[in-house]
Design an enzyme around this catalytic site. Structure first.
Site, PDB file in Angstrom:
ATOM      1  N   TYR A   9      37.100  43.830  34.491  1.00 21.48           N
ATOM      2  CA  TYR A   9      38.750  44.145  34.125  1.00 21.48           C
ATOM      3  C   TYR A   9      39.070  45.739  34.367  1.00 21.48           C
ATOM      4  O   TYR A   9      38.400  46.438  33.710  1.00 21.48           O
ATOM      5  CB  TYR A   9      39.081  44.034  32.786  1.00 21.48           C
ATOM      6  CG  TYR A   9      39.259  42.423  32.283  1.00 21.48           C
ATOM      7  CD1 TYR A   9      40.305  41.793  32.341  1.00 21.48           C
ATOM      8  CD2 TYR A   9      38.314  41.636  31.878  1.00 21.48           C
ATOM      9  CE1 TYR A   9      40.514  40.255  32.074  1.00 21.48           C
ATOM     10  CE2 TYR A   9      38.365  40.331  31.565  1.00 21.48           C
ATOM     11  CZ  TYR A   9      39.479  39.798  31.666  1.00 21.48           C
ATOM     12  OH  TYR A   9      39.693  38.168  31.577  1.00 21.48           O
ATOM     13  N   TYR A  57      38.330  37.850  22.570  1.00 21.90           N
ATOM     14  CA  TYR A  57      38.005  37.194  23.865  1.00 21.90           C
ATOM     15  C   TYR A  57      37.360  35.954  24.196  1.00 21.90           C
ATOM     16  O   TYR A  57      37.675  34.903  24.407  1.00 21.90           O
ATOM     17  CB  TYR A  57      37.498  38.297  24.748  1.00 21.90           C
ATOM     18  CG  TYR A  57      37.480  37.838  26.297  1.00 21.90           C
ATOM     19  CD1 TYR A  57      38.630  38.350  27.038  1.00 21.90           C
ATOM     20  CD2 TYR A  57      36.592  37.162  26.808  1.00 21.90           C
ATOM     21  CE1 TYR A  57      38.429  37.991  28.285  1.00 21.90           C
ATOM     22  CE2 TYR A  57      36.678  36.721  28.081  1.00 21.90           C
ATOM     23  CZ  TYR A  57      37.691  37.276  28.781  1.00 21.90           C
ATOM     24  OH  TYR A  57      37.634  36.877  30.167  1.00 21.90           O
ATOM     25  N   LYS A  83      43.772  33.153  27.935  1.00 21.52           N
ATOM     26  CA  LYS A  83      44.090  32.114  26.552  1.00 21.52           C
ATOM     27  C   LYS A  83      44.678  31.021  26.678  1.00 21.52           C
ATOM     28  O   LYS A  83      44.896  30.084  25.904  1.00 21.52           O
ATOM     29  CB  LYS A  83      44.911  32.982  25.516  1.00 21.52           C
ATOM     30  CG  LYS A  83      43.865  34.402  25.038  1.00 21.52           C
ATOM     31  CD  LYS A  83      43.076  33.764  23.936  1.00 21.52           C
ATOM     32  CE  LYS A  83      42.029  34.801  23.720  1.00 21.52           C
ATOM     33  NZ  LYS A  83      40.455  34.434  23.982  1.00 21.52           N
ATOM     34  N   HIS A 142      29.204  33.720  30.477  1.00 18.82           N
ATOM     35  CA  HIS A 142      29.060  34.973  30.714  1.00 18.82           C
ATOM     36  C   HIS A 142      28.922  35.611  29.181  1.00 18.82           C
ATOM     37  O   HIS A 142      29.855  35.200  28.316  1.00 18.82           O
ATOM     38  CB  HIS A 142      30.519  35.622  31.225  1.00 18.82           C
ATOM     39  CG  HIS A 142      30.592  35.503  32.590  1.00 18.82           C
ATOM     40  ND1 HIS A 142      31.315  36.074  33.451  1.00 18.82           N
ATOM     41  CD2 HIS A 142      29.658  34.525  33.551  1.00 18.82           C
ATOM     42  CE1 HIS A 142      31.195  35.737  34.673  1.00 18.82           C
ATOM     43  NE2 HIS A 142      30.205  34.693  34.891  1.00 18.82           N
ATOM     44  N   PRO A 176      48.454  36.234  31.573  1.00 16.76           N
ATOM     45  CA  PRO A 176      46.902  35.596  31.903  1.00 16.76           C
ATOM     46  C   PRO A 176      45.779  36.578  31.303  1.00 16.76           C
ATOM     47  O   PRO A 176      44.881  36.189  31.446  1.00 16.76           O
ATOM     48  CB  PRO A 176      46.792  35.315  33.071  1.00 16.76           C
ATOM     49  CG  PRO A 176      48.121  36.168  33.873  1.00 16.76           C
ATOM     50  CD  PRO A 176      49.254  36.279  32.773  1.00 16.76           C
TER      51      PRO A 176
END
Ligand code: FAD
Ligand code: DHB
Length: 395
Positions: free
Chosen positions: A202, A386, A298, A72, A294
């Site tokens: 998200y 990220y 990570k 991704h 979560p």
């Protein structure tokens, strides 16, 4: 029985450490309370950072991940019914993440260890660690046939997660830790359906946070913010789909693809960091030393970066008895852990609906989302964290 490093726990941390040590000619024995099938079937994490992808590839266990994992190059932030794409590759000079489930990583690691006669002992019980502050530590356990066994080692690696025996053994002499409990949890589901999106979504929406992830062309993973006391029985299929549709709705009518839900779990949200990741000859790595909520994906990645730092610290010890890197292990690993903890806390606060939040807090949260939508610098900060901050290797 004797080995150089006794490793407790065959999760991502323990198996990766055992594999990396083997590649440096350092012997280890891995002890695991669960059966191999159970280890390889537990559904947990899904997102691998760029550094984790690179490391698994470099140590020769990335072949199936490269073939079957889903790369991704960005993610979607959705709020107020609108999408804002965070382009990881563009904002980080080409870095991406990989959606490849944790249990598939574990299958690859177990296969790699067993292919080189690695010693993994499944279904052990009553594991205990002894004399960790001496230079002759040992581990006692009961094997799968019920016989008591003792392993003498130079070092013990505590990779036994948040409920294991190694964290309390370190806390006994270094009792300080830092903890934060969040007022929300996640209901995680797996369903049979085609993907709803090419990238993870998200979403901060009416009623709380929702996350659209994936596992394969036919299996999808989604999460919904829920109350920490909630039970899966309170979430029949129809309610889950209604909530997902509501929280994920956009102005142009987006809705997830629906299908039979075959797994539901409630995941609590906690931050925990131990103040010392070592005591004498016992070193903690992964969830035994720290837990992150979560949202930033990570946990698994931190377990891998810890053991990378630890494995590289063992090399000079076995080459010429140099202990500096081992002595600095906790400080080196914790610096990165705290940066990941900060990001996970920030991303969690950004996206969830806090029970009892006042209008001031709500407006600030909205302003933060709005800033991300408008500023590529703000998006670059999210993207850099990220895809994973660089691993701090000791030099
Ligand atoms: P664990 O995976 O917990 O492994 C510890 C092992 O030790 C286990 O196999 C256990 O059986 C064994 N053990 C325990 N006690 C003993 C004992 N006394 N003796 C011997 N063996 C013992 N992280 C991410 O990076 N990305 C994500 O997308 C993500 N999503 C998640 C989603 C969910 C639903 C959950 C629950 C977690 C998620 N995480 C994610 C977190 C991630 O799964 C953990 O951080 C990761 O598993 C930590 O690895 P570990 O090796 O430290 O510990
Ligand atoms: C998944 C889990 C996460 O915690 C996350 O932030 C993204 C994806 C997953 O399980 O796919």
């Amino acid at each position: 029985m004797r080995t150089q490093v006794a490793i407790i726990g065959a999760g991502p941390a323990g198996l990766t450490l055992s594999h990396m040590l083997h590649q440096q000619g350092i012997e280890s024995i891995v002890l695991e309370t669960r059966a191999r099938d159970a280890v390889e079937a537990t559904i947990r994490a899904g997102v691998l950072e760029q550094g984790t992808i690179d490391l698994l590839t470099e140590i020769g266990v990335g072949e199936r991940m490269q073939r079957e994992g889903l790369r991704h190059a960005g993610t979607v932030l959705r709020y107020d019914g609108r999408d804002h794409r965070i382009d990881f590759a563009e904002l980080t000079g080409g870095k991406t993440v990989m959606v490849y489930p944790q249990h598939e990583v574990l299958k690859d690691l177990v296969a790699a260890r067993l292919a080189t006669d690695g010693d993994i002992r499944f279904e052990v019980s009553e594991v205990s660690v002894h004399d960790i502050d001496s230079d002759k530590p040992y581990v006692r356990y009961r094997d799968s046939l019920g016989n008591t066994q003792v392993i003498h080692a130079d070092f013990i690696a505590g990779c036994d997660g948040s409920q294991g025996v190694c964290r309390p053994a370190v806390l006994a002499s270094h009792p300080t830790f830092h903890e934060h409990v969040y007022p929300y949890a996640w209901l995680g589901i797996l369903c049979h359906a085609p993907p709803s999106s090419d990238e993870l979504i998200y979403a901060h929406g009416g009623g709380g946070f929702a996350l659209v992830s994936t596992r394969s062309p036919r299996v999808q993973r989604m999460y919904l913010q829920c109350d920490p006391q909630d039970k899966t029985e309170n979430w029949p299929e129809a309610r889950i789909w209604t909530e997902l549709r509501t929280r994920l709705r956009t102005h142009d009518g987006w809705a997830p693809n629906e299908g039979e839900i075959f797994s539901k779990t409630v995941v609590g949200m906690r931050s925990f960091v131990i103040d010392s990741m070592q005591s004498g000859r016992l070193f903690l790595a992964g969830d035994s030393a720290h837990i992150v909520p979560p949202t930033g994906a990570k946990g698994l990645n931190l377990a891998i970066s810890d053991v990378c730092i630890l494995a590289r610290a063992f090399i000079p010890f076995y080459k010429d008895s140099t202990r500096t890197l081992l002595d600095n292990y906790s400080a080196t690993a914790l610096a990165r852990v705290w940066r990941a903890q900060r990001f996970s806390w920030w991303m969690t606060s950004l996206l969830h609906t806090a029970p009892g939040a006042d209008q001031f807090q709500k407006r600030l949260q909205y302003a933060e989302l709005d800033y991300l939508a408008r500023s590529s610098s703000a998006r670059a900060v999210l993207a850099e964290n990220y895809v994973g901050l660089p691993m701090d290797f000791p030099v």
